[in-house]
Design a protein around this motif. Structure first.
Motif: not given
Length: 168
Positions: A159-168
């Protein structure tokens, strides 16, 4: 772990209550917590109602389809916001959460029942004699838990991302 996080991590939605009265000082403490909630420009665009009469709790439960369990609560808080204020929903939501957490700090369970923009909001407002400039934002039935269900939660890492979102 500190006390605040212990309260936050332990809180659960409670829909089954013991037949045990909530002391007035706990109700007052919950209302004081709501009164201290943050609001945009400190407008405090709200009214807080408390319902304890069993017949009124039953009427509210019959009126709010998702709140049938309200009839079994020992008290129900009703949060109303001034509908012409831009941030009434955010402000009243903050007050709602403050009440829920304050109650839980005393071992009193509750469950947030939506009111904003629901078909029954106006009927409950009228039932409680609240002026038309206000709208129902939430109902918070409360009581000492008879049963607590612990739902599973998603993993925090999902649920968490830092700075910018990227798909895993």
């Amino acid at each position: 772990m500190n006390l605040g996080l212990t309260i936050l991590k332990g809180r659960r939605s409670v829909r089954k209550y013991k037949d045990e009265e909530i002391p007035g000082e706990i109700i007052k403490a919950a209302l004081e917590a709501a009164h201290l909630a943050p609001t945009a420009r400190n407008l405090q665009p709200w009214l807080f109602g408390v319902i304890k009469e069993k017949e009124t709790l039953k009427k509210i439960a019959e009126t709010a389809p998702n709140g049938a369990f309200i009839k079994d609560a020992n008290a129900c808080f009703a949060i109303f916001g001034e509908k012409d204020q831009t941030y009434y929903l955010e402000d009243c939501s903050a007050a709602t959460m403050q009440i829920i957490l304050a109650l839980w700090s005393f071992g009193v369970g509750s469950c947030w029942v939506a009111g904003d923009k629901k078909d029954y909001a106006n009927e409950i407002r009228k039932m409680m004699g609240v002026p038309e400039k206000y709208t129902l934002v939430s109902l918070i039935p409360a009581g000492y838990p008879e049963e607590i269900n612990i739902p599973s939660k998603k993993d925090l890492e999902d649920l968490v991302f830092y700075e910018t979102y990227t798909e895993n």
